[in-house]
Design an enzyme around this catalytic site. Structure first.
Site, short mmCIF file in Angstrom:
data_model
loop_
_atom_site.label_atom_id
_atom_site.label_comp_id
_atom_site.label_asym_id
_atom_site.label_seq_id
_atom_site.Cartn_x
_atom_site.Cartn_y
_atom_site.Cartn_z
CG ASP A 22 -1.57 -1.19 1.61
OD1 ASP A 22 -1.52 -2.13 0.82
OD2 ASP A 22 -2.17 -1.23 2.70
CD GLU A 199 -7.02 -5.44 3.88
OE1 GLU A 199 -6.29 -5.92 4.74
OE2 GLU A 199 -6.83 -5.63 2.67
C1 FRU Z 1 -3.88 -3.72 2.66
C2 FRU Z 1 -3.26 -4.16 4.00
C3 FRU Z 1 -3.63 -3.22 5.11
C4 FRU Z 1 -2.52 -3.44 6.10
C5 FRU Z 1 -1.33 -3.63 5.19
C6 FRU Z 1 -0.31 -4.60 5.70
O1 FRU Z 1 -3.18 -4.21 1.57
O2 FRU Z 1 -3.62 -5.48 4.29
O3 FRU Z 1 -4.92 -3.45 5.66
O4 FRU Z 1 -2.33 -2.36 6.95
O5 FRU Z 1 -1.83 -4.08 3.94
O6 FRU Z 1 0.81 -4.62 4.86
#
Ligand code: FRU
Length: 488
Positions: A22, A199
């Site tokens: 992300d 998310e």
């Molecule tokens: C989304 C996610 C978020 C989390 C991060 C962990 O892709 O799963 O919810 O904070 O990636 O890398």
């Protein structure tokens, strides 16, 4: 680790090596565009999750600064945001100047279920970060809760945080006077797709029209349930009164920001100068279905080209419109202009100098009936196709024979209604080695997709499978790559 891989994009953000997911902590500060990101500094699989940092001037050319907020032996540094605490509400500023404050999720390595919200701050414009001794600032409620995104709410004079309650399919709103003590305000979760964990939420205020009216758009990533399979980003249009978000369009059905398979964990930049009147957003360009097994070497993961978003209204209600950031125009090389043309059968454009693996292609559809196939990254055996079917009123992306196929869930054919617009239908394609973004009709429909073509597949082909198809104003620009990964 440094990679030299023919699939590594030239204009899309990738780290110098390693796994990334992300975008995090997107903020414009003192004229510098900052991009933090989830990274595994030790490998090309998800793990050891930390925040990396890059910065630039134009949302496209980045200098990488390495790890900014590392994981610890106990916990990972999951996704989050950065705000400019310009009035020093936190008291963490230095010499009267407010700090940059990062809020992010700490997730214990041993179970990832103990998720709590941490704070780190920087007094040197984001170069170095200090974790707050009172962490976590929001302790774990013993369910999955993560990915804080914070903004200043002027009317109530407080900070507001959105957090996903991941497996309850809710967004929680929290308030704070000082970024350190937080209290719950409300929860939103009546609508939307609940096939997978929620998310990375983001609440953004958009102007609507010229009359000063605004609407709030709540963006929420969902790990399963995209019509074409796997993960995607949904959005809700409504109003936020300082405490509670309510949708203006209850029961409107699920709205997806991007109809392509590879747009996830989207986040908007904070503090984009208001005179630019634009919302700028990025996202991880992958899908939870196959992100861990994409076939790259030495690096894994990239972000979409940052895009500008507008909120418009038509007979069906509110709709986003998206375009790549205007700064992309500066990367255009010499234009090839073919103007109006009639496509009969199949036509390869090599002879016109229209070929390559990093380019932009723009055209306007003139025929109101029939169909047109635009094939890119093509050789005799492989190609990625964009199919406009004016009779059926659909636009589709077909990457079933795009090249490397490493997972059965990757080979996809995805489709969306072709918007009805009075002004011809504008199609804009951006190709960057292993990425394709298609913007239809000024970005009313967007497809973002990874593709892994074979070496040397660089042709562009137009095919009218039935009757001749008329095109108005076809233009092509090579996109000029730049030196990325200029570590400082
Ligand atoms: C989304 C996610 C978020 C989390 C991060 C962990 O892709 O799963 O919810 O904070 O990636 O890398």
């Amino acid at each position: 680790m440094n990679s030299d891989d023919r699939w590594q994009p030239q204009l899309h953000f990738t780290a110098p090596g390693h796994w990334i997911n992300d975008p995090n902590g997107l903020i414009v500060h003192d004229g510098v565009v900052h991009l933090f990101y989830q990274i595994n500094p030790h490998g090309t699989d998800w793990g050891n999750i930390s925040w990396g940092h890059a910065s630039g001037d134009d949302y496209i050319r980045w200098r990488d600064h390495g790890v900014a907020i590392p994981d610890t032996p106990e916990e990972a540094s999951f996704s989050g945001c950065i705000v400019n605490d310009r009035h020093n509400t936190s008291g963490l500023g230095d010499g009267g100047r407010g700090p940059l404050v990062a809020l992010y999720t700490g997730a214990r390595h041993d179970n990832y279920v103990d998720q709590h919200q941490n704070l780190a701050y920087s007094s040197d414009g984001g170069a170095t970060w200090t974790k707050h001794p009172a962490n976590p600032v929001l302790p774990s409620p013993r369910f999955d809760i993560r990915d804080p995104k914070v903004f200043w709410h002027e009317e109530t004079c407080r900070w507001v945080m959105t957090l996903v309650h991941a497996d309850r399919h809710e967004v929680g709103f929290y308030g704070s006077a000082n970024l350190i003590e937080w209290h719950p305000l409300s929860v939103y979760g009546d609508d939307g797709c609940d096939e997978g964990e929620w998310e990375c939420s983001d609440l953004v205020e958009f102007p609507v029209g010229e009359g000063g009216e605004t609407k709030h758009v709540l963006f929420v990533s969902v790990a399963e349930g995209l019509p074409s399979g796997g993960s995607g980003v949904q959005y809700f249009v409504g109003d936020f009164d300082g405490t509670r978000f309510s949708t203006s369009e209850p029961g409107a059905g699920i709205r997806w920001v991007d109809r392509g398979p590879d747009f996830y964990a989207a986040q908007s930049w904070s503090d984009v100068p208001s005179d630019q009147r634009r919302v700028v957003m990025s996202a991880w360009m992958s899908n939870r279905d196959y992100a861990p097994v994409t076939p790259t070497v030495g690096w894994r993961g990239c972000h979409v080209l940052p895009r500008e978003l507008l909120l418009g209204r038509d007979q069906e209600g509110f709709r986003l419109r998206q375009q790549p950031v205007r700064e992309l125009d500066e990367c255009r090389g010499k234009e090839v202009h073919l103007g109006d043309m009639s496509v009969e059968g199949s036509l390869t454009l090599d002879d016109h100098g229209i070929k390559g693996t990093c380019f932009e292609l723009a055209l306007v559809l003139k025929s109101a009936a029939g169909s047109l196939r635009i094939s890119v990254l093509a050789d005799d055996a492989f190609a990625t196709h964009v199919l406009i079917d004016a009779d059926a009123g659909t636009v589709s992306l077909d990457r079933r024979s795009a090249g490397e196929s490493f997972d059965e869930r990757f080979a996809r054919w995805v489709s969306a209604p072709l918007p009805r617009s009075p002004d011809g239908r504008k199609i804009r394609l951006l190709v960057d080695r292993s990425t394709l973004e298609v913007f239809v009709d000024e970005g009313r429909v967007v497809f973002s997709s990874l593709v892994f073509p074979p070496e040397g597949a660089d042709s562009v082909r137009l095919t009218a499978p039935g009757s001749p198809f008329q095109i108005r104003d076809l233009r092509f620009w090579p996109l000029i790559s730049k030196a990325t990964h200029n570590n400082d």
